[in-house]
Design a protein around this motif. Structure first.
Motif, PDB file in Angstrom:
ATOM      1  N   MET A 194       0.826  -1.199   0.000  1.00 28.88           N
ATOM      2  CA  MET A 194       0.000   0.000   0.000  1.00 28.88           C
ATOM      3  C   MET A 194       0.863   1.252   0.000  1.00 28.88           C
ATOM      4  O   MET A 194       1.806   1.363   0.779  1.00 28.88           O
ATOM      5  CB  MET A 194      -0.939  -0.004   1.213  1.00 28.88           C
ATOM      6  CG  MET A 194      -2.063   1.009   1.115  1.00 28.88           C
ATOM      7  SD  MET A 194      -3.184   0.969   2.535  1.00 28.88           S
ATOM      8  CE  MET A 194      -3.987  -0.615   2.327  1.00 28.88           C
ATOM      9  N   ASP A 196       0.840   4.801   1.056  1.00 24.37           N
ATOM     10  CA  ASP A 196       0.036   5.564   2.006  1.00 24.37           C
ATOM     11  C   ASP A 196      -0.225   6.996   1.569  1.00 24.37           C
ATOM     12  O   ASP A 196      -1.025   7.700   2.176  1.00 24.37           O
ATOM     13  CB  ASP A 196       0.723   5.582   3.376  1.00 24.37           C
ATOM     14  CG  ASP A 196       0.683   4.222   4.059  1.00 24.37           C
ATOM     15  OD1 ASP A 196      -0.342   3.532   3.904  1.00 24.37           O
ATOM     16  OD2 ASP A 196       1.657   3.849   4.724  1.00 24.37           O
ATOM     17  N   ASP A 203      -1.333   8.212  -1.573  1.00 21.76           N
ATOM     18  CA  ASP A 203      -2.485   8.530  -2.420  1.00 21.76           C
ATOM     19  C   ASP A 203      -3.414   7.350  -2.681  1.00 21.76           C
ATOM     20  O   ASP A 203      -4.015   7.246  -3.740  1.00 21.76           O
ATOM     21  CB  ASP A 203      -2.016   9.114  -3.753  1.00 21.76           C
ATOM     22  CG  ASP A 203      -1.087   8.169  -4.510  1.00 21.76           C
ATOM     23  OD1 ASP A 203      -0.817   7.069  -4.002  1.00 21.76           O
ATOM     24  OD2 ASP A 203      -0.645   8.537  -5.604  1.00 21.76           O
ATOM     25  N   GLN A 204      -3.561   6.462  -1.703  1.00 21.09           N
ATOM     26  CA  GLN A 204      -4.545   5.377  -1.779  1.00 21.09           C
ATOM     27  C   GLN A 204      -4.352   4.514  -3.014  1.00 21.09           C
ATOM     28  O   GLN A 204      -5.282   4.232  -3.771  1.00 21.09           O
ATOM     29  CB  GLN A 204      -5.975   5.936  -1.751  1.00 21.09           C
ATOM     30  CG  GLN A 204      -6.241   7.006  -0.715  1.00 21.09           C
ATOM     31  CD  GLN A 204      -5.752   6.612   0.671  1.00 21.09           C
ATOM     32  OE1 GLN A 204      -6.004   5.512   1.129  1.00 21.09           O
ATOM     33  NE2 GLN A 204      -5.039   7.495   1.335  1.00 21.09           N
ATOM     34  N   ARG A 205      -3.121   4.091  -3.225  1.00 17.77           N
ATOM     35  CA  ARG A 205      -2.797   3.219  -4.341  1.00 17.77           C
ATOM     36  C   ARG A 205      -2.000   2.013  -3.866  1.00 17.77           C
ATOM     37  O   ARG A 205      -1.488   1.996  -2.752  1.00 17.77           O
ATOM     38  CB  ARG A 205      -1.993   3.973  -5.422  1.00 17.77           C
ATOM     39  CG  ARG A 205      -2.813   5.017  -6.159  1.00 17.77           C
ATOM     40  CD  ARG A 205      -1.965   5.796  -7.143  1.00 17.77           C
ATOM     41  NE  ARG A 205      -2.780   6.761  -7.874  1.00 17.77           N
ATOM     42  CZ  ARG A 205      -3.305   6.556  -9.061  1.00 17.77           C
ATOM     43  NH1 ARG A 205      -3.093   5.414  -9.697  1.00 17.77           N
ATOM     44  NH2 ARG A 205      -4.046   7.465  -9.658  1.00 17.77           N
ATOM     45  N   LEU A 245      -6.440   1.547  -5.121  1.00 17.19           N
ATOM     46  CA  LEU A 245      -6.831   0.443  -4.237  1.00 17.19           C
ATOM     47  C   LEU A 245      -8.196  -0.107  -4.612  1.00 17.19           C
ATOM     48  O   LEU A 245      -8.409  -1.320  -4.592  1.00 17.19           O
ATOM     49  CB  LEU A 245      -6.864   0.928  -2.782  1.00 17.19           C
ATOM     50  CG  LEU A 245      -5.543   1.317  -2.123  1.00 17.19           C
ATOM     51  CD1 LEU A 245      -5.814   1.890  -0.725  1.00 17.19           C
ATOM     52  CD2 LEU A 245      -4.600   0.125  -2.020  1.00 17.19           C
ATOM     53  N   HIS A 246      -9.137   0.765  -4.958  1.00 19.26           N
ATOM     54  CA  HIS A 246     -10.532   0.336  -5.096  1.00 19.26           C
ATOM     55  C   HIS A 246     -10.782  -0.529  -6.323  1.00 19.26           C
ATOM     56  O   HIS A 246     -11.771  -1.257  -6.369  1.00 19.26           O
ATOM     57  CB  HIS A 246     -11.455   1.560  -5.124  1.00 19.26           C
ATOM     58  CG  HIS A 246     -11.447   2.320  -6.419  1.00 19.26           C
ATOM     59  ND1 HIS A 246     -10.444   3.212  -6.741  1.00 19.26           N
ATOM     60  CD2 HIS A 246     -12.303   2.326  -7.480  1.00 19.26           C
ATOM     61  CE1 HIS A 246     -10.702   3.743  -7.913  1.00 19.26           C
ATOM     62  NE2 HIS A 246     -11.817   3.230  -8.394  1.00 19.26           N
ATOM     63  N   LEU A 290      -6.697  -3.551   1.722  1.00 17.43           N
ATOM     64  CA  LEU A 290      -7.610  -2.671   2.453  1.00 17.43           C
ATOM     65  C   LEU A 290      -8.563  -3.444   3.351  1.00 17.43           C
ATOM     66  O   LEU A 290      -8.847  -3.032   4.484  1.00 17.43           O
ATOM     67  CB  LEU A 290      -8.403  -1.834   1.448  1.00 17.43           C
ATOM     68  CG  LEU A 290      -9.250  -0.686   1.988  1.00 17.43           C
ATOM     69  CD1 LEU A 290      -8.397   0.301   2.758  1.00 17.43           C
ATOM     70  CD2 LEU A 290      -9.969   0.012   0.834  1.00 17.43           C
ATOM     71  N   GLU A 304      -9.535   2.722   9.905  1.00 12.79           N
ATOM     72  CA  GLU A 304      -8.609   3.040   8.809  1.00 12.79           C
ATOM     73  C   GLU A 304      -9.299   2.893   7.458  1.00 12.79           C
ATOM     74  O   GLU A 304      -9.088   3.712   6.556  1.00 12.79           O
ATOM     75  CB  GLU A 304      -7.374   2.143   8.859  1.00 12.79           C
ATOM     76  CG  GLU A 304      -6.382   2.449   7.738  1.00 12.79           C
ATOM     77  CD  GLU A 304      -5.124   1.605   7.782  1.00 12.79           C
ATOM     78  OE1 GLU A 304      -4.368   1.619   6.785  1.00 12.79           O
ATOM     79  OE2 GLU A 304      -4.887   0.932   8.808  1.00 12.79           O
ATOM     80  N   ARG A 359      -9.602   5.914   4.703  1.00 10.30           N
ATOM     81  CA  ARG A 359      -9.100   5.792   3.339  1.00 10.30           C
ATOM     82  C   ARG A 359     -10.228   5.949   2.313  1.00 10.30           C
ATOM     83  O   ARG A 359     -10.033   6.556   1.261  1.00 10.30           O
ATOM     84  CB  ARG A 359      -8.383   4.447   3.165  1.00 10.30           C
ATOM     85  CG  ARG A 359      -7.072   4.369   3.931  1.00 10.30           C
ATOM     86  CD  ARG A 359      -6.316   3.088   3.635  1.00 10.30           C
ATOM     87  NE  ARG A 359      -5.064   3.031   4.365  1.00 10.30           N
ATOM     88  CZ  ARG A 359      -3.940   3.619   3.992  1.00 10.30           C
ATOM     89  NH1 ARG A 359      -3.913   4.312   2.863  1.00 10.30           N
ATOM     90  NH2 ARG A 359      -2.837   3.521   4.709  1.00 10.30           N
ATOM     91  N   MET A 392     -10.613   8.553  -1.151  1.00 10.30           N
ATOM     92  CA  MET A 392     -10.525   7.918  -2.466  1.00 10.30           C
ATOM     93  C   MET A 392     -11.331   8.646  -3.538  1.00 10.30           C
ATOM     94  O   MET A 392     -12.396   9.188  -3.270  1.00 10.30           O
ATOM     95  CB  MET A 392     -11.038   6.466  -2.385  1.00 10.30           C
ATOM     96  CG  MET A 392     -10.073   5.521  -1.737  1.00 10.30           C
ATOM     97  SD  MET A 392     -10.732   3.828  -1.784  1.00 10.30           S
ATOM     98  CE  MET A 392      -9.514   3.001  -0.766  1.00 10.30           C
TER      99      MET A 392
END
Length: 260
Positions: free
Chosen positions: A112, A114, A116-118, A143-144, A153, A160, A164, A168
């Protein structure tokens, strides 16, 4: 003494530096005008930044073509970061090798990012097939929309996950990307229940992936391992077998990191 520039000016300068670096990473070798265009800055600014990077040894310029390119000094920085992950890489490599031999498909390891949520790809085994899913080390995906990201995730604590999710950008990237926060929450709950994540044309059309988390000694997901298939080659009758292989790999890598 000169006044300290406002924080916003400092941030803008840093953004321009990385925009130039990322444009060079994409173009390999490029002239000044192309770099400035890619980095969305003026040729004067791009030239000034590039000359500083040349002086520092991160960029080189070909005398004949005057094109710029990155040097291996940046690779050295990345290698130092990965050396801090030696235990993780060693533990996962063994399991990834087994998955590769058992399936012949592309096997990826992600962690992960931390900032930029990638999820960042840090290790891989390429497929034995000509038609295969090719990943690039260092590449970062949301991530999504990835099985790696969802596996990472889903096995974090609820607070957490919500933090996050709030950060996103659930943009549509492929035919079946999840863009609704509640739908993503449901998918993460399903991932926790079955122990592995799935992704069917959520990040890229024609691609199907499955992934498991790798847990540290404290029971926190620190990485994820995935199998990536071309959708046309995924054998639905073997899905339970793929899941069992992945769960075994995740358990083995986690145990090597002290998870019980």
């Amino acid at each position: 003494m000169a006044p300290t520039p406002p924080r916003t000016e400092n941030a803008a300068a840093v953004l321009k530096v990385f925009a130039v670096l990322e444009s060079l990473a994409e173009a390999r070798r490029a002239p000044l005008a192309e770099i400035a265009q890619r980095a969305m800055t003026s040729k004067t600014t791009a030239h000034r930044l590039l000359q500083t990077m040349v002086d520092l040894g991160y960029v080189e310029q070909e005398p004949e073509t005057e094109k710029y390119g990155l040097t291996l000094k940046l690779f050295g920085l990345g290698a130092r970061v990965l050396r801090g992950q030696e235990d993780l890489l060693r533990s996962c490599d063994r399991e990834m090798g087994r998955l590769s031999r058992a399936t012949g498909e592309s096997i990826n390891l992600g962690v992960m990012d931390d900032i930029d949520q990638r999820v960042a790809y840090i290790h891989k085994y390429d497929s034995a097939y000509g038609l295969s899913m090719q990943s690039t080390l260092g590449k970062r995906n949301p991530l999504h929309s990835t099985s790696l990201g969802k596996a990472l995730l889903a096995f974090r604590d609820a607070a957490e996950i919500e933090e996050r999710l709030a950060l996103m950008d659930l943009r549509k990237l492929a035919p079946r990307t999840i863009t609704d926060p509640d739908a993503l929450r449901a998918e993460l709950a399903a991932t926790r229940a079955r122990g592995y994540a799935e992704e069917i044309e959520e990040s890229e059309a024609g691609v199907r992936c499955m992934a498991v988390p790798v847990m540290d000694h404290a029971g926190r997901s620190v990485a994820a391992i995935s199998i990536a298939f071309p959708l046309v080659r995924f054998d639905e009758t073997r899905k339970a077998e793929y899941a069992a292989l992945l769960l075994q790999a995740g358990a083995g890598a986690s145990a090597a990191l002290g998870y019980s």
